[in-house]
Motif scaffolding. Structure first.
Motif, PDB file in Angstrom:
ATOM      1  N   LEU A 769       0.835  -1.202   0.000  1.00 54.26           N
ATOM      2  CA  LEU A 769       0.000   0.000   0.000  1.00 54.26           C
ATOM      3  C   LEU A 769       0.872   1.256   0.000  1.00 54.26           C
ATOM      4  CD1 LEU A 769      -2.855  -0.939   2.518  1.00 54.26           C
ATOM      5  CD2 LEU A 769      -3.094  -0.515   0.077  1.00 54.26           C
ATOM      6  N   ARG A 770       1.974   1.203   0.766  1.00 50.77           N
ATOM      7  CA  ARG A 770       2.850   2.373   0.849  1.00 50.77           C
ATOM      8  C   ARG A 770       3.555   2.640  -0.482  1.00 50.77           C
ATOM      9  NH1 ARG A 770       4.008   0.244   6.023  1.00 50.77           N
ATOM     10  NH2 ARG A 770       5.866  -0.796   5.197  1.00 50.77           N
ATOM     11  N   GLU A 771       3.923   1.512  -1.161  1.00 51.40           N
ATOM     12  CA  GLU A 771       4.747   1.682  -2.368  1.00 51.40           C
ATOM     13  C   GLU A 771       3.922   1.673  -3.651  1.00 51.40           C
ATOM     14  OE1 GLU A 771       7.641  -1.402  -2.262  1.00 51.40           O
ATOM     15  OE2 GLU A 771       8.441  -0.826  -0.298  1.00 51.40           O
ATOM     16  N   GLY A 772       2.811   0.932  -3.663  1.00 44.78           N
ATOM     17  CA  GLY A 772       2.131   0.699  -4.943  1.00 44.78           C
ATOM     18  C   GLY A 772       0.808   1.394  -5.124  1.00 44.78           C
ATOM     19  N   VAL A 773       0.217   1.970  -4.097  1.00 45.64           N
ATOM     20  CA  VAL A 773      -1.088   2.617  -4.253  1.00 45.64           C
ATOM     21  C   VAL A 773      -0.907   4.118  -4.138  1.00 45.64           C
ATOM     22  CG1 VAL A 773      -3.433   2.837  -3.368  1.00 45.64           C
ATOM     23  CG2 VAL A 773      -2.283   0.611  -3.310  1.00 45.64           C
ATOM     24  N   ALA A 774      -1.046   4.778  -5.286  1.00 40.83           N
ATOM     25  CA  ALA A 774      -0.922   6.235  -5.299  1.00 40.83           C
ATOM     26  C   ALA A 774      -2.282   6.841  -5.022  1.00 40.83           C
ATOM     27  CB  ALA A 774      -0.386   6.705  -6.647  1.00 40.83           C
ATOM     28  N   LEU A 775      -2.319   7.816  -4.125  1.00 42.06           N
ATOM     29  CA  LEU A 775      -3.577   8.497  -3.826  1.00 42.06           C
ATOM     30  C   LEU A 775      -3.871   9.533  -4.898  1.00 42.06           C
ATOM     31  CD1 LEU A 775      -3.263   9.051   0.037  1.00 42.06           C
ATOM     32  CD2 LEU A 775      -4.368   7.173  -1.185  1.00 42.06           C
ATOM     33  N   LYS A 776      -5.151   9.576  -5.315  1.00 45.06           N
ATOM     34  CA  LYS A 776      -5.587  10.562  -6.292  1.00 45.06           C
ATOM     35  C   LYS A 776      -6.474  11.595  -5.605  1.00 45.06           C
ATOM     36  CE  LYS A 776      -5.602   7.032  -9.941  1.00 45.06           C
ATOM     37  NZ  LYS A 776      -6.423   6.354 -10.975  1.00 45.06           N
ATOM     38  N   GLU A 777      -6.757  12.677  -6.312  1.00 35.67           N
ATOM     39  CA  GLU A 777      -7.580  13.722  -5.716  1.00 35.67           C
ATOM     40  C   GLU A 777      -8.671  14.128  -6.687  1.00 35.67           C
ATOM     41  OE1 GLU A 777      -7.191  18.194  -3.745  1.00 35.67           O
ATOM     42  OE2 GLU A 777      -5.419  16.893  -3.911  1.00 35.67           O
ATOM     43  N   LYS A 778      -9.872  14.366  -6.137  1.00 30.62           N
ATOM     44  CA  LYS A 778     -10.998  14.837  -6.941  1.00 30.62           C
ATOM     45  C   LYS A 778     -11.951  15.595  -6.036  1.00 30.62           C
ATOM     46  CE  LYS A 778     -14.560  13.363 -10.214  1.00 30.62           C
ATOM     47  NZ  LYS A 778     -15.234  12.200 -10.876  1.00 30.62           N
ATOM     48  N   GLY A 779     -12.342  16.761  -6.455  1.00 30.20           N
ATOM     49  CA  GLY A 779     -13.288  17.560  -5.683  1.00 30.20           C
ATOM     50  C   GLY A 779     -12.782  17.899  -4.300  1.00 30.20           C
ATOM     51  N   GLY A 780     -11.486  17.987  -4.145  1.00 27.36           N
ATOM     52  CA  GLY A 780     -10.940  18.327  -2.836  1.00 27.36           C
ATOM     53  C   GLY A 780     -10.794  17.144  -1.902  1.00 27.36           C
ATOM     54  N   LEU A 781     -11.049  15.937  -2.383  1.00 27.03           N
ATOM     55  CA  LEU A 781     -10.917  14.735  -1.566  1.00 27.03           C
ATOM     56  C   LEU A 781      -9.881  13.812  -2.190  1.00 27.03           C
ATOM     57  CD1 LEU A 781     -14.662  13.880  -0.790  1.00 27.03           C
ATOM     58  CD2 LEU A 781     -12.992  14.879   0.787  1.00 27.03           C
ATOM     59  N   ARG A 782      -9.052  13.201  -1.333  1.00 28.88           N
ATOM     60  CA  ARG A 782      -8.079  12.233  -1.803  1.00 28.88           C
ATOM     61  C   ARG A 782      -8.659  10.833  -1.649  1.00 28.88           C
ATOM     62  NH1 ARG A 782      -2.220  13.423   0.556  1.00 28.88           N
ATOM     63  NH2 ARG A 782      -3.343  13.493   2.559  1.00 28.88           N
ATOM     64  N   TYR A 783      -8.417   9.993  -2.652  1.00 30.04           N
ATOM     65  CA  TYR A 783      -8.980   8.652  -2.599  1.00 30.04           C
ATOM     66  C   TYR A 783      -7.984   7.658  -3.166  1.00 30.04           C
ATOM     67  CZ  TYR A 783      -9.883   9.155  -7.625  1.00 30.04           C
ATOM     68  OH  TYR A 783      -9.741   9.313  -8.963  1.00 30.04           O
ATOM     69  N   GLY A 784      -8.152   6.406  -2.772  1.00 29.47           N
ATOM     70  CA  GLY A 784      -7.279   5.351  -3.268  1.00 29.47           C
ATOM     71  C   GLY A 784      -7.974   4.017  -3.174  1.00 29.47           C
ATOM     72  N   GLY A 785      -7.602   3.105  -4.066  1.00 27.65           N
ATOM     73  CA  GLY A 785      -8.204   1.785  -4.052  1.00 27.65           C
ATOM     74  C   GLY A 785      -7.240   0.751  -4.574  1.00 27.65           C
ATOM     75  N   ALA A 808      -5.772   9.136   2.806  1.00 27.67           N
ATOM     76  CA  ALA A 808      -6.932   8.965   1.919  1.00 27.67           C
ATOM     77  C   ALA A 808      -8.208   9.366   2.655  1.00 27.67           C
ATOM     78  CB  ALA A 808      -7.029   7.513   1.459  1.00 27.67           C
ATOM     79  N   ASP A 809      -9.047  10.133   1.981  1.00 25.48           N
ATOM     80  CA  ASP A 809     -10.368  10.455   2.531  1.00 25.48           C
ATOM     81  C   ASP A 809     -11.365   9.347   2.211  1.00 25.48           C
ATOM     82  OD1 ASP A 809      -9.820  13.116   3.615  1.00 25.48           O
ATOM     83  OD2 ASP A 809      -9.488  13.664   1.507  1.00 25.48           O
ATOM     84  N   VAL A 810     -11.142   8.656   1.089  1.00 29.11           N
ATOM     85  CA  VAL A 810     -11.979   7.520   0.686  1.00 29.11           C
ATOM     86  C   VAL A 810     -11.054   6.373   0.314  1.00 29.11           C
ATOM     87  CG1 VAL A 810     -13.761   6.688  -0.873  1.00 29.11           C
ATOM     88  CG2 VAL A 810     -13.736   9.100  -0.220  1.00 29.11           C
ATOM     89  N   ALA A 811     -11.204   5.225   1.016  1.00 26.64           N
ATOM     90  CA  ALA A 811     -10.338   4.077   0.759  1.00 26.64           C
ATOM     91  C   ALA A 811     -11.202   2.868   0.414  1.00 26.64           C
ATOM     92  CB  ALA A 811      -9.485   3.762   1.985  1.00 26.64           C
ATOM     93  N   LEU A 812     -10.899   2.217  -0.729  1.00 27.32           N
ATOM     94  CA  LEU A 812     -11.626   1.020  -1.153  1.00 27.32           C
ATOM     95  C   LEU A 812     -10.623  -0.090  -1.389  1.00 27.32           C
ATOM     96  CD1 LEU A 812     -14.224  -0.430  -2.136  1.00 27.32           C
ATOM     97  CD2 LEU A 812     -13.690   0.417  -4.431  1.00 27.32           C
ATOM     98  N   VAL A 813     -10.746  -1.193  -0.649  1.00 24.79           N
ATOM     99  CA  VAL A 813      -9.853  -2.339  -0.828  1.00 24.79           C
ATOM    100  C   VAL A 813     -10.700  -3.589  -1.040  1.00 24.79           C
ATOM    101  CG1 VAL A 813      -7.842  -1.446   0.382  1.00 24.79           C
ATOM    102  CG2 VAL A 813      -9.669  -2.495   1.684  1.00 24.79           C
ATOM    103  N   LEU A 814     -10.208  -4.477  -1.930  1.00 23.89           N
ATOM    104  CA  LEU A 814     -10.944  -5.679  -2.288  1.00 23.89           C
ATOM    105  C   LEU A 814     -10.024  -6.881  -2.226  1.00 23.89           C
ATOM    106  CD1 LEU A 814     -11.573  -3.280  -4.751  1.00 23.89           C
ATOM    107  CD2 LEU A 814     -13.627  -4.702  -4.802  1.00 23.89           C
ATOM    108  N   SER A 815     -10.616  -8.053  -1.872  1.00 24.53           N
ATOM    109  CA  SER A 815      -9.826  -9.276  -1.816  1.00 24.53           C
ATOM    110  C   SER A 815     -10.744 -10.492  -1.833  1.00 24.53           C
ATOM    111  CB  SER A 815      -8.973  -9.315  -0.535  1.00 24.53           C
ATOM    112  OG  SER A 815      -8.255 -10.531  -0.457  1.00 24.53           O
ATOM    113  N   GLY A 816     -10.516 -11.363  -2.817  1.00 21.90           N
ATOM    114  CA  GLY A 816     -11.231 -12.635  -2.841  1.00 21.90           C
ATOM    115  C   GLY A 816     -12.740 -12.512  -2.784  1.00 21.90           C
ATOM    116  N   GLY A 817     -13.299 -11.542  -3.471  1.00 22.21           N
ATOM    117  CA  GLY A 817     -14.752 -11.365  -3.476  1.00 22.21           C
ATOM    118  C   GLY A 817     -15.280 -10.462  -2.391  1.00 22.21           C
TER     119      GLY A 817
END
Length: 874
Positions: A769-785, A808-817
């Motif tokens: 997460l530290r090395e491979g997930v870059a946080l993006k920004e939209k509408g003044g909020l930072r998000y990552g997934g 991250a203001d919005v974080a979405l993580v997924l794994s195995g369904g």
């Protein structure tokens, strides 16, 4: 007067008039497939109105009085909204089967109302059928009711069945006379024509006297012919709750002593005050829980069809109205004991089965509430997308039903509250399409049966039913009367032909009552056919499904019928099934009733009503009790008795089964087992040998299943279990006594290793997460997934927390369904809500789930679509 006092006054009054007082019949009609529930006081007495001798307690009684509990759902949408509609109610009735007629019925009704209940005669109005001069004269000349308070109306209002003369049905019918009570001008305004046309609730119908004196015949529709019946009958009914409201001086029956305590409890639980007619949810809940408790106490269980569906619908409807009052947790089971307290003196089964009823209601509530919230939110989304004047598509309504178990009537009600309609025809079409495949594959079989049935009808008319020899022997001689192949009647059948054989007499048992059909051989000079199973027609012709192996089988051939000796194993299992039923009732309680069974040579399967899984201790007690009865070597006897006599002796009958006037009663002497049964059994319980329960599991809501083995099958089952135990202990290199301890130690070690692996995986994920997930920004909020393989739910939530900690203001993580969505405080301050955002993601990426506040989670989302949708939605 209290409701119980009114009930007792009525029954006592008619006892004094020579009537036999009968207890209320069950809400579940016996031998009346035309009714799901007893819906009128006269319904259980239909046979006696049609001429059958009314024998009760060994004596003929032509006069009967009852207080009958009834259940109707035809006007369910009016329940809670009017002062005239209930689902569950009590009907007081007095009946005459060819004894007294109009004069006595009218005079006694007036006497009871004016002298026993002391109602003001000047406030009573009556109506009669427009052509019934006899009833009119009795009211005017013998009772003394002024002509201006006697209304004359047509067949729609004052004939039973309503409109029968013109519209049918054919059969017994007759004029009726109704008695109304005038509650006064504060309840509405009268009309000069009488009580049927006033406004408001001023006139309350309290009594209906039906004079069954004609046999309606002729075309339908069309002007029928009314032929006098040889036996004139009286069927009267007085509404107990309406009378209670009048005598207790309250606005309607919801304020009476058997209803209002329930409403007060709803007020206490919800914190929402009761405001009379405006408080529809309070009224619906009070009405429906009474109906649910009454039905469950009479042996009904929640299901998706028939009676069980009706009761499930009532419970869910009550829950839906509770939801409107803010009751989002199970609460109806807390009302059930109050229902039993209010009604249990007269309906003791409510108290006897209370514990089981509470459990069933609680489990059903929990199941439905799990889907209710999801269904409500899905419906809200659908409705919010409609424009004014649009209707909810039928396919969407069906999807709500199919996916969430959301009943159509609730969808219609909620949509109506928002000002939308529902395409109910489209719903029915979608339902029909789903069922079409199963109907289609049955169509050909029905046509075959139709043609075969004609040949069977002719044979029955000529020779009568097949004589069954199998209660005493496994072999016998019979004559071939009919050979059927598909829809063709054959004169002979050669080798390889599959055919259904009808004999004049047979030792083969035909499938029925849970017992499988026998198999074996038919032998004749020069030939043999192998019988695979046997079925029986409704009129008692036995159909042996057989395949000719040698020779030619001809109509008229004398054959030797030989049942496979494994039938004895089937008999062991059948008698063991009866003992199991008795043991279940002894250990769990009298609410246990059979809900299905299978009896075969190698096992038995028994379905029964019970709201929850059995404990190991309960299973052990049941198994031990059955084996004690087996070791006692009790005699197993059977005899034929009239149905009513068998019931008086306590023989168990099955709901939904049709019984004739004479039934076979199988008794295990020395045990509580006594059942109506046409199956074959051992002669003494000792022949069963042994009994073991193999498994216990759920079948549906409120129905459990036990599979068990008896005799040699039980010995094989026990030997197999011991062999597996020995092999397992050898493989783990411990003695059998230490096997459980060894397994627990291995499981603890495995759990520790899994925890260690998860910890390592979580550390790797954090690094990723530290090395491979870059946080993006939209509408003044930072998000990552990110999609992170191999994480369990706990590690997935930790990963989401880590992303938020990184900024991250919005974080979405997924794994195995699985999927987890986490919001920062800043995101929530900007108006985002995790549950709403997750559902929006699910709309675009599939899957399901929910949550609230800062955290939401679910499953089934397509990772690529979900990550893309996250960017679009912010």
């Amino acid at each position: 007067m209290r409701t119980a006092e009114i009930r007792e006054a009525y029954l006592s009054f008619f006892e004094e008039k020579g009537h036999l007082r009968l207890p209320s019949f069950s809400l579940v009609p016996e031998n009346d497939p035309s009714l799901l529930f007893t819906s009128a006081g006269m319904a259980p007495l239909k046979p006696y109105f049609l001429g059958e001798r009314p024998i009760f307690g060994g004596k003929e009684w032509r006069r009967v009085t009852t207080c009958q509990e009834c259940l109707r759902v035809g006007d369910i949408e009016n329940v809670g909204r009017t002062a005239r509609h209930n689902t569950y109610f009590e009907m007081l009735g007095n009946f005459s089967f060819g004894d007294y007629f109009k004069k006595e019925a009218i005079l006694w009704a007036w006497e009871f109302l004016t002298e026993r209940l002391r109602l003001d005669p000047n406030r009573l109005w009556v109506t009669v059928f427009q052509d019934d001069d006899e009833a009119y004269a009795i009211w005017r000349d013998l009772v003394g009711v002024p002509e201006e308070r006697i209304g004359r109306f047509g067949e729609e209002e004052n004939y039973w069945p309503g409109g029968a003369i013109t519209h049918g049905p054919n059969g017994p019918s007759g004029p009726c006379s109704e008695i109304f009570y005038d509650r006064g001008p504060e309840f509405g305004t009268p009309d000069e024509t009488g009580p049927n046309t006033g406004s408001g609730d001023r006139f309350v119908e309290v009594w209906n006297l039906v004079f069954t004196q004609y046999d309606r015949q002729g075309p339908i529709p069309g002007p029928g012919i009314l032929k006098p019946l040889p036996q004139k009958n009286i069927d009267t009914g007085m509404g107990l709750y309406r009378m209670a409201a009048i005598l207790q001086g309250v606005e309607d029956f919801y304020r009476t002593d058997t209803f209002f305590p329930l409403i007060e409890e709803v007020v206490r639980l919800s914190g929402r005050p009761y405001e009379g007619k405006a408080s529809v949810p309070h009224r619906v809940i009070a009405d429906h829980i009474r109906a649910v408790v009454a039905a469950l106490s009479d042996g009904v269980t929640f299901s998706n069809t028939g009676r069980g569906y009706v009761v499930r619908r009532l419970l869910r409807r009550a829950l839906r109205y509770g939801y409107l009052l803010g009751l989002s947790e199970p609460f109806l089971h807390r009302l059930a004991p109050l229902v039993a307290e209010l009604l249990g003196d007269f309906y003791p089964e409510m108290r006897e089965h209370l514990e089981a009823t509470v459990r069933q209601v609680r489990l059903e509530e929990e199941r439905f509430l799990e889907t209710l919230e999801g269904g409500l939110k899905r419906l809200e989304t659908l409705l919010s997308g409609l424009k004014p004047g649009e209707v909810l598509p039928g396919k969407e309504a069906f999807r709500l039903y199919d996916t969430y178990g959301f009943p159509l009537d609730l969808t219609v009600e909620i949509a109506a509250e928002r000002g939308f309609g529902v395409d109910t025809e489209g719903f029915q079409k979608a339902m029909a399409e789903q069922q079409e495949r199963s109907r289609a594959h049955m169509a050909f079989e029905r046509e075959i049966f139709k043609r075969s049935a004609e040949a069977l009808e002719e044979l029955y008319a000529e020779r009568g039913a097949t004589e069954f020899l199998g209660y005493t022997t496994l072999e016998g001689e019979g004559e071939v009367l009919l050979l059927l192949a598909g829809d063709q009647a054959l004169s002979e059948a050669g080798p390889g032909t599959e055919v259904q054989v009808v004999l004049d007499r047979t030792p083969f048992y035909a499938e029925g009552g849970g017992q499988i059909g026998d198999f074996g051989l038919l032998e004749w000079t020069g030939g043999r056919a192998r019988v695979e199973t046997v079925h029986k027609t409704e009129k008692g012709l036995f159909l042996h499904r057989a395949k000719v192996e040698e020779g030619v089988l001809r109509v008229g051939e004398k054959v030797r019928a030989v049942v496979d000796p494994k039938r004895r194993d089937t008999e062991r299992h059948h008698t063991a099934t009866h003992l199991l039923h008795a043991a279940l009732r002894a250990v769990l309680g009298p609410h246990v009733r059979q809900a299905g069974s299978l009896v075969a040579p190698d096992r038995l399967r028994f379905d029964f009503t019970h709201p929850e899984a059995l404990t190991p201790e309960e299973l052990e007690r049941i198994e031990l009790l059955v084996n004690r009865w087996i070791m006692a070597d009790f005699p197993v006897t059977w005899r034929y008795l009239p149905l009513e006599e068998a019931r008086r002796e306590g023989a168990m009958a099955l709901f939904g089964e049709k019984y004739g006037e004479v039934v076979r009663v199988v008794t295990v002497e020395g045990s509580p087992s006594k059942e109506l049964c046409g199956g074959t059994h051992v002669r003494r319980t000792g022949e069963i040998g042994a009994f073991l329960i193999a498994r216990e599991e759920a079948v549906s809501a409120g129905v459990r299943r036990i599979e068990a083995v008896a005799g040699e099958a039980a010995l094989r089952f026990a030997r197999g279990a011991l062999n597996r135990l020995k092999a397992l202990s050898e493989r783990l290199e411990v003695g059998e006594a230490a096997l459980e301890e060894r397994l627990e130690k291995l499981m603890a070690e495995l759990k520790a290793k899994e925890k260690e692996v998860q910890s390592l995986r979580a550390r790797l994920v954090r690094a990723e997460l530290r090395e491979g997930v870059a946080l993006k920004e939209k509408g003044g909020l930072r998000y990552g997934g990110a999609e992170l393989p191999g994480l369990d739910g706990s590690a997935l939530r930790q990963a989401a927390d880590d992303l938020v900690a990184r900024g991250a203001d919005v974080a979405l993580v997924l794994s195995g369904g699985q999927a987890v969505l986490k919001l920062s405080e800043r995101a929530r301050e900007r108006g985002l809500e995790a549950g709403a955002l997750f559902r929006a993601l699910a709309e675009r990426a599939g899957g399901r789930g929910g949550g609230k506040g800062a955290l939401a989670q679910g499953a089934g989302l397509d990772p690529e679509k979900a990550l893309k949708a996250l960017e679009d939605l912010l």
